[in-house]
Design an enzyme around this catalytic site. Structure first.
Site, PDB file in Angstrom:
ATOM      1  N   LYS A  16      -9.235  51.030  46.226  1.00 51.63           N
ATOM      2  CA  LYS A  16      -9.060  49.502  45.926  1.00 51.63           C
ATOM      3  C   LYS A  16      -8.249  49.047  47.217  1.00 51.63           C
ATOM      4  O   LYS A  16      -7.446  49.692  47.443  1.00 51.63           O
ATOM      5  CB  LYS A  16      -8.278  48.929  44.706  1.00 51.63           C
ATOM      6  N   GLU A  65      -9.018  56.977  39.732  1.00 53.25           N
ATOM      7  CA  GLU A  65      -9.870  57.533  39.038  1.00 53.25           C
ATOM      8  C   GLU A  65     -11.187  56.586  38.967  1.00 53.25           C
ATOM      9  O   GLU A  65     -11.156  55.276  38.799  1.00 53.25           O
ATOM     10  CB  GLU A  65      -9.339  57.955  37.599  1.00 53.25           C
ATOM     11  N   ASP A 110      -3.597  41.160  30.651  1.00 50.35           N
ATOM     12  CA  ASP A 110      -5.193  41.052  31.063  1.00 50.35           C
ATOM     13  C   ASP A 110      -6.153  41.680  30.337  1.00 50.35           C
ATOM     14  O   ASP A 110      -7.186  42.280  30.972  1.00 50.35           O
ATOM     15  CB  ASP A 110      -5.315  40.779  32.717  1.00 50.35           C
ATOM     16  N   LYS A 112      -9.175  42.467  28.568  1.00 49.78           N
ATOM     17  CA  LYS A 112     -10.368  41.367  28.087  1.00 49.78           C
ATOM     18  C   LYS A 112     -11.588  42.554  28.174  1.00 49.78           C
ATOM     19  O   LYS A 112     -11.539  43.785  28.681  1.00 49.78           O
ATOM     20  CB  LYS A 112     -10.538  40.588  28.956  1.00 49.78           C
ATOM     21  N   PRO A 113     -12.965  42.170  27.556  1.00 54.48           N
ATOM     22  CA  PRO A 113     -13.915  43.338  27.726  1.00 54.48           C
ATOM     23  C   PRO A 113     -14.229  43.798  29.110  1.00 54.48           C
ATOM     24  O   PRO A 113     -14.685  44.938  28.986  1.00 54.48           O
ATOM     25  CB  PRO A 113     -15.190  42.455  27.122  1.00 54.48           C
ATOM     26  N   ASN A 115     -12.138  44.580  31.582  1.00 54.66           N
ATOM     27  CA  ASN A 115     -11.029  45.399  31.683  1.00 54.66           C
ATOM     28  C   ASN A 115     -11.239  46.685  31.090  1.00 54.66           C
ATOM     29  O   ASN A 115     -10.071  47.492  31.166  1.00 54.66           O
ATOM     30  CB  ASN A 115      -9.752  44.672  31.776  1.00 54.66           C
ATOM     31  N   ASP A 132      -7.221  48.026  35.404  1.00 55.25           N
ATOM     32  CA  ASP A 132      -6.881  46.570  36.134  1.00 55.25           C
ATOM     33  C   ASP A 132      -5.412  46.075  35.550  1.00 55.25           C
ATOM     34  O   ASP A 132      -5.451  45.365  34.780  1.00 55.25           O
ATOM     35  CB  ASP A 132      -7.962  45.704  35.814  1.00 55.25           C
TER      36      ASP A 132
END
Length: 276
Positions: A16, A65, A110, A112-113, A115, A132
Site C-alpha cells: 500500500k 499480508e 470502518d 463493513k462488508p 473490509n 483496512d
C-alpha cells in the site's frame, strides 16, 4: 494497493502506497499511524503487517499480508443472503479480531462488508480477516502517537453508528458493535440496512429510523433470537447495545449451538460459488 512478492520472506504480499495527491505532512503521519496501529495486532483474524516506512524517494509505504478470497460484499453478490449459521460463524471471527483491537484501546471505525475478507481454510472452513485499519483510532491518545484532529465524521455512512454523526471525535468501541450488527443485517438480508440515497437523507434514516425486517428480505421468518441479537447491536443508543465485543461474542456462541455451520458446508459453498 499492489500485489507484490516480498523478497526476504519469499511470499506474496500487498503493498500500500500513500497516494501522490496526499503527500502532505498530516496525510503522511496519518498513514504512519494506520501502519503502526495495525502492526500492533496479532490476532489471526486481523491483517498482518510485515513492514512500513519510507522509500528512498520519500514515499510512505506499508507491506502487509496478501489476502486471497472474497470480501463479504462479493460473497453476497455471488449468492445473495447467507444462512444464519454461516453469518454467526463468520461474525464470531470478526469479534475475535475486534476483541484484541478493543483490548488495546483501538477502535476500527470502518467495519463493513468490503473490509472483511473471506477464504476457505481446509480444516476450519470459512476464514474471515478484518483489514483496512486506516480510520482506526486509540481510545486514549498516546503522546508518542500522532493524533489527527477530527471535526467531521469519517467512515462509510451506511455502516456508521448514529453517535459517529453527532460526535465524530468521540471514540467508543460500541460504535464498532453497531457496525458489526449492520454487517450481520447485510449478510442475512442480502442488502444493506437502509436504502442507498443522498447523504443527508441517509444520516436521517440511521439516526431515527429502523431498518426493514430481515424476514421481508429473505422471504422467510428469522428466529427471534437472531433478530434480537442483530438489532441489539444496531440500537440507536450505545447504552442499549452489547456492553463489549466479548459480550456479543458470547451471545453468538449461544446461537451457534442452534445454527451450526461446518467446514463441509463452507467447502460446498466455495465449490459452487468460489473462483475456480
Amino acid at each position: 494497493m499492489y500485489k507484490v512478492k516480498h523478497l526476504q520472506l519469499g511470499r506474496k504480499a500487498a503493498l500500500k502506497l500513500l497516494r501522490s495527491d496526499r503527500q502532505n505532512r498530516e496525510d503522511q503521519l496519518r498513514f504512519d499511524r494506520e501502519a503502526r496501529l495495525a502492526a500492533s495486532l496479532t490476532n489471526p483474524h486481523s491483517v498482518t503487517i510485515y513492514d512500513y516506512g519510507r522509500s528512498e524517494e520519500g514515499e510512505a509505504y506499508c507491506v502487509m499480508e496478501y489476502l486471497s478470497g472474497l470480501t463479504l460484499q462479493e460473497v453476497v453478490a455471488r449468492s445473495g443472503f447467507q444462512s444464519i449459521g454461516r453469518v454467526l460463524f463468520v461474525l464470531r471471527q470478526v469479534c475475535e479480531a475486534l476483541g484484541e483491537a478493543h483490548s488495546l484501546d483501538l477502535v476500527h471505525r470502518d467495519i463493513k462488508p468490503q473490509n472483511i475478507m473471506l477464504s476457505l481454510d481446509p480444516s476450519i472452513g470459512d476464514w474471515a480477516v478484518v483489514f483496512d485499519y486506516g480510520l482506526a483510532k486509540p481510545l486514549s491518545p498516546d503522546k508518542g502517537t500522532y493524533q489527527t484532529r477530527e471535526v467531521i465524521w469519517a467512515g462509510t455512512p451506511m455502516y456508521m453508528a448514529p453517535e459517529r454523526f453527532r460526535s465524530p471525535s468521540v471514540m467508543d468501541p460500541r460504535s464498532d458493535i453497531y457496525s458489526v450488527g449492520c454487517v450481520a443485517y447485510y449478510l442475512l438480508a442480502g442488502r444493506p440496512p437502509f436504502a442507498e440515497c443522498d447523504p443527508e437523507s441517509l444520516f436521517a434514516l440511521i439516526i431515527s429510523e429502523q431498518p426493514i425486517g430481515l424476514g421481508i428480505h429473505r422471504g422467510e421468518d428469522v428466529p427471534e433470537s437472531v433478530r434480537r441479537t442483530v438489532f441489539k447491536c444496531m440500537a440507536k443508543n450505545a447504552a442499549d447495545r452489547y456492553a463489549s465485543i466479548g459480550e456479543l461474542a458470547d451471545a453468538i456462541d449461544e446461537l451457534r449451538v442452534e445454527f451450526p455451520w461446518t467446514s463441509s458446508d463452507a467447502a460446498a459453498w466455495w465449490k459452487q460459488h468460489g473462483d475456480a
